[in-house]
Design a protein around this motif. Structure first.
Motif, short mmCIF file in Angstrom:
data_model
loop_
_atom_site.label_atom_id
_atom_site.label_comp_id
_atom_site.label_asym_id
_atom_site.label_seq_id
_atom_site.Cartn_x
_atom_site.Cartn_y
_atom_site.Cartn_z
N TYR A 294 0.83 -1.20 0.00
CA TYR A 294 0.00 0.00 0.00
C TYR A 294 0.87 1.26 0.00
CZ TYR A 294 -3.68 3.32 1.12
OH TYR A 294 -4.54 4.39 1.07
N ALA A 295 1.91 1.24 0.81
CA ALA A 295 2.82 2.40 0.86
C ALA A 295 3.44 2.63 -0.52
CB ALA A 295 3.91 2.16 1.91
N ASN A 296 3.79 1.55 -1.16
CA ASN A 296 4.38 1.62 -2.50
C ASN A 296 3.37 2.19 -3.50
OD1 ASN A 296 6.49 0.96 -4.46
ND2 ASN A 296 5.11 -0.67 -5.14
N TYR A 297 2.13 1.78 -3.33
CA TYR A 297 1.05 2.27 -4.19
C TYR A 297 0.84 3.77 -4.01
CZ TYR A 297 -3.85 3.37 -5.25
OH TYR A 297 -5.00 3.98 -5.69
N LEU A 298 0.87 4.20 -2.74
CA LEU A 298 0.69 5.63 -2.46
C LEU A 298 1.73 6.47 -3.18
CD1 LEU A 298 -0.12 5.79 1.38
CD2 LEU A 298 -1.68 6.19 -0.56
N CYS A 299 2.90 5.88 -3.41
CA CYS A 299 3.97 6.62 -4.08
C CYS A 299 3.91 6.45 -5.60
CB CYS A 299 5.33 6.17 -3.56
SG CYS A 299 5.51 6.39 -1.79
N GLY A 300 2.90 5.74 -6.06
CA GLY A 300 2.70 5.65 -7.51
C GLY A 300 3.39 4.50 -8.21
N TYR A 301 3.82 3.49 -7.47
CA TYR A 301 4.49 2.37 -8.11
C TYR A 301 3.66 1.08 -8.06
CZ TYR A 301 8.62 5.33 -7.89
OH TYR A 301 9.50 6.35 -8.02
N ILE A 321 -7.84 -8.42 -2.09
CA ILE A 321 -9.04 -7.74 -2.58
C ILE A 321 -9.90 -7.26 -1.41
CG2 ILE A 321 -11.17 -8.02 -3.89
CD1 ILE A 321 -9.87 -10.02 -5.58
N LYS A 322 -10.04 -8.14 -0.40
CA LYS A 322 -10.82 -7.75 0.77
C LYS A 322 -10.16 -6.58 1.49
CE LYS A 322 -12.31 -12.23 1.95
NZ LYS A 322 -11.72 -13.27 2.78
N PHE A 323 -8.87 -6.68 1.61
CA PHE A 323 -8.07 -5.69 2.34
C PHE A 323 -8.23 -4.29 1.73
CE2 PHE A 323 -4.06 -4.45 4.47
CZ PHE A 323 -4.25 -5.10 5.67
N PHE A 324 -8.26 -4.25 0.41
CA PHE A 324 -8.30 -2.96 -0.27
C PHE A 324 -9.66 -2.67 -0.89
CE2 PHE A 324 -3.66 -4.03 -0.75
CZ PHE A 324 -3.22 -3.09 0.17
N LYS A 325 -10.71 -3.27 -0.34
CA LYS A 325 -11.99 -3.24 -1.05
C LYS A 325 -12.54 -1.83 -1.27
CE LYS A 325 -15.03 -4.54 2.85
NZ LYS A 325 -13.96 -4.78 3.88
N ASP A 326 -12.30 -0.92 -0.31
CA ASP A 326 -12.86 0.42 -0.54
C ASP A 326 -11.81 1.38 -1.12
OD1 ASP A 326 -11.46 0.23 1.75
OD2 ASP A 326 -12.91 1.26 3.04
N LYS A 327 -10.78 0.82 -1.73
CA LYS A 327 -9.77 1.67 -2.38
C LYS A 327 -9.88 1.50 -3.90
CE LYS A 327 -7.31 2.84 1.40
NZ LYS A 327 -8.54 2.80 2.20
N LYS A 328 -9.26 2.40 -4.60
CA LYS A 328 -9.35 2.32 -6.06
C LYS A 328 -8.22 1.47 -6.66
CE LYS A 328 -11.52 6.78 -7.06
NZ LYS A 328 -10.91 7.76 -6.10
N ILE A 329 -7.67 0.61 -5.81
CA ILE A 329 -6.51 -0.16 -6.28
C ILE A 329 -6.94 -1.29 -7.18
CG2 ILE A 329 -4.52 -1.50 -5.51
CD1 ILE A 329 -4.79 -0.01 -2.83
N LYS A 330 -6.26 -1.44 -8.31
CA LYS A 330 -6.58 -2.55 -9.20
C LYS A 330 -5.58 -3.69 -8.99
CE LYS A 330 -8.58 -3.71 -13.47
NZ LYS A 330 -7.79 -4.23 -14.56
N VAL A 331 -6.13 -4.84 -8.64
CA VAL A 331 -5.30 -6.00 -8.31
C VAL A 331 -5.55 -7.12 -9.31
CG1 VAL A 331 -4.71 -7.64 -6.50
CG2 VAL A 331 -5.58 -5.39 -5.88
N ALA A 332 -4.50 -7.82 -9.73
CA ALA A 332 -4.67 -8.94 -10.67
C ALA A 332 -4.01 -10.20 -10.13
CB ALA A 332 -4.07 -8.58 -12.02
#
Ligand code: ADP
Ligand code: MG
Length: 664
Positions: A294-301, A321-332
């Motif tokens: 998540y920290a890495n994501y916040l920095c745009g990576y 997916i559950k962990f980030f469910k209310d975030k706009k993060i796209k996970v594959a």
């Protein structure tokens, strides 16, 4: 430096035989150390027991009689006069010695004494006599066509011709400090020891040298990595991160918080992260990884999380997916069983940056996968990946930070060697409310008790894992034992509980479905091979039953046991076995993975601990990182001092040590 073929006596044929056993240079040859020594000390006929080994010298009294039985089988007999009496000698398949074994010749005979017949069945005959002192003879690993004698001759010739040019890897000030003999002398003695004391002394010196070289390399890599400043520099929005962490549904343990802090500092620093996060099974490493992502994501990576099995990758994906469910993060999720079409979409998303996090097996490091801006790579249960795979993954991004997670706690010696170039964070503390898992060893004829124990847990609405016996790899054999066990369980539990199976040969999609059903408590008894060994997290499962437990290694048993005890209920592990191996006793007694890994290390040595994949990094010619641990520590300290002391920067040795690292 001269080549192997320049050594007098080594012709094309012996050259190729030497190459065959990995000796390719003069240096390889002179450091082809004996793997043991034969101590020759004269025995007396009257003092050796019947059937025991005897070493004796004497003069040949009768012309040897040669008998040929068939191709490749012959026997020679003669009488030998020794200081303690006359004895018959017979030796098989040494017909070629006949011309040398003349009457009156002095020989040394090594063999087994038959007292009744007064005959020694020899396995070796050497020319000469024994002195009154003991004689120590080196024994080498050889190959067919290359005898121990040949080996010894070549080595001594090489030492004679080129001994002075042989590279000495210990700086002279250190040699003086420890009163070490020089390299040439040390090699001469190790190959031709005169006394056990001298041998011991130079063995330590040569072990030290090998470990010094090794630790120099490890220290160098670690320091270079810190110096390079080629990592991504991030400014992490700590407030946002805190806001996110406050929403984690449990309180992080102290160790988890410390590990997170280590990682965040690495992400912020300009050096590349090269960190090992080790923590016992169930200590909660995954959440640490997610926070880092998540920290890495916040920095745009982008982040990539690699797991060794599909089951585990899928589990991580579902959690993420559950962990980030209310975030706009796209996970594959990218694994071997992802459809071609889906795969292509994921590749596209990774390349254009629309996918922020990807979880997968080693499909993640295939060549066709290109990342837009990969900033963080995490490999879970990292000891299951080979070094090569690790390297490949690292090279994917521009300069990704790398975090390795391992649930096999690493004995101190290992931490210093395999992972010596890494920083280490350790989670020792377990999440609150966890109880000790009770471990019992049961005999196969106590199966009724085992079923009763299972039944009680099932009645309490808990679930059970049953691990099928480990069997030799063969077609469908997994299936047979797993199926047999299922039938057995069905017979015992009738239709009261749902029983299902997973095993390695099952299609991945099918595996996932069953794991999902087990997780949702739609299946109560899961019969499995060791595919559930790593990482699988189903907190409602409280009983682990392992059939033929003695067939598994300690770390596997500990990993399997770690599948239970993940919630707040009391859990148990039942090891079924009819043999009393030390491993099972350790399992009953210990639940701390760190203690268990030290015990495992003691029982097995380092070869097996991480599987064969990593042992290639750890092959020493003379040193043994376990028994030579003290020397290792000293070499570590000394090599670091040498490396950091700029006074020595112009030393040829230091330059040589560094260039051998950068070139190979
Ligand atoms: P491992 O270190 O073996 O990978 P996991 O990360 O799978 O362990 O965590 C094991 C279980 O413990 C998971 O169900 C996880 O949600 C839970 N857990 C992790 N940290 C804590 C904590 N601080 N308090 C309570 N439960 C936790
Ligand atoms: Mg895990």
């Amino acid at each position: 430096m001269a080549e192997l073929k320049d050594v007098k006596g080594i012709g094309p044929k012996s050259l190729s035989l030497l190459n065959k056993i990995g000796i390719n240079s003069v240096y390889d040859l002179v450091t082809h150390y004996p793997f043991r020594y034969e101590v020759l000390k004269r025995d007396e006929l009257g003092k050796v027991e019947d059937g025991e080994k005897i070493i004796i010298d004497g003069k040949i009294e009768s012309i040897p009689i040669l008998m040929r039985f068939k191709a490749g089988l012959n026997k020679m007999n003669f009488r030998l006069v020794t200081a303690s009496g006359v004895v018959g000698v017979s030796i098989f398949n040494r017909a070629f010695l006949k011309s040398k074994l003349l009457v009156g010749t002095d020989v040394i005979v090594i063999g087994k004494l038959d007292k009744k017949k007064n005959v020694i069945t020899a396995n070796d005959i050497k020319m000469g006599t024994l002195s009154n002192k003991e004689k120590i003879e080196p024994v080498y690993h050889c190959t067919s066509g290359l005898t121990n004698k040949n080996m010894s001759t070549y080595i001594n010739m090489a030492l004679l011709m080129y001994g002075r040019d042989i590279m000495d890897y210990i700086p002279s000030y250190i040699q003086e400090k420890y009163n070490f003999v020089n390299k040439k002398t040390a090699l001469n003695i190790i190959h031709n020891p005169s006394t056990p004391e001298k041998l011991k002394e130079v063995t330590i010196r040569l072990k030290y040298e090998e470990l010094f070289q090794f630790m120099f390399k490890i220290n160098y890599l670690k320091i270079q990595n810190k110096k390079k400043k080629n990592g991504l520099v991030r400014v992490i929005d700590r407030d946002k991160l805190k806001e996110f962490m406050d929403k984690i549904p449990f309180k992080l343990t102290n160790d988890q918080q410390l590990a997170i802090e280590d990682i965040l500092k690495d992400l912020e620093s300009s050096s590349r992260m090269n960190r090992l996060l080790q923590g016992d099974v169930g200590s909660g490493k995954t959440v640490v990884a997610f926070v880092a992502m998540y920290a890495n994501y916040l920095c745009g990576y982008q982040s990539a999380l690699m797991a060794p099995t599909e089951i585990l990758a899928t589990q991580h994906y579902n959690n993420l997916i559950k962990f980030f469910k209310d975030k706009k993060i796209k996970v594959a999720l990218l694994t071997g069983s992802t459809s071609k079409k889906e795969k292509n979409e994921i590749y596209k998303g990774l390349e254009d940056g629309s996918i922020h996090m990807v979880i997968g097996t080693h499909a993640l490091i295939q060549d066709e996968v290109n990342y837009n801006n990969l900033g963080l790579v995490i490999t879970d249960e990292q000891h299951r990946f080979g070094v090569h795979q690790r390297a490949n993954l690292q090279n994917k991004g521009i300069k990704p930070d790398v975090l390795y997670m391992s649930a096999t706690p690493i004995p101190r010696t290992y931490a210093l060697t395999i992972f010596g170039d890494m920083d280490v964070s350790t989670i020792k503390e377990r999440p609150k409310g966890r109880q000790k898992i009770d471990t019992y060893v049961k005999r196969t004829n106590e199966i009724k008790d085992v079923l009763q124990m299972m039944y009680e847990e099932l009645q309490n609405n808990h679930q059970v894992y049953v691990i099928a016996p480990l069997i030799e790899e063969s077609e469908n054999s997994d299936l047979t034992t797993v199926n047999e066990l299922r039938d057995q369980m069905k017979l015992a539990f009738k239709d009261k509980y749902k029983i299902d199976i997973v095993h390695g040969k099952m299609a991945n999609g099918a595996k996932d479905i069953i794991m999902e059903q087990f997780k949702d408590n739609k299946v109560q008894i899961l019969i499995s091979t060791t595919v559930v060994e790593v990482g699988v997290d189903v907190p409602n499962a409280t009983t682990m039953v392992i059939f033929d437990a003695d067939r598994f290694g300690l770390s596997t048993l500990h990993q399997l046991r770690g599948r239970v005890g993940r919630g707040t209920s009391k859990s148990q592990c039942i090891l079924i076995s009819d043999s009393d191996t030390e491993r099972l006793k350790i399992m009953e007694r210990e639940d701390d993975g760190f203690v268990i890994s030290e015990e495992d290390f003691k029982l097995r040595g380092h070869g097996d601990l991480f599987g064969t994949k990593q042992s290639g990094d750890m092959t020493f010619k003379i040193a043994n990182i376990r028994s030579d641990y003290k020397i290792l520590l000293q070499a570590k300290k000394d090599s670091k001092e040498y490396l950091l002391n700029e006074e020595y920067d112009n030393d040829d040795l230091k330059k040589e040590l560094i260039s051998s690292i950068t070139n190979g």
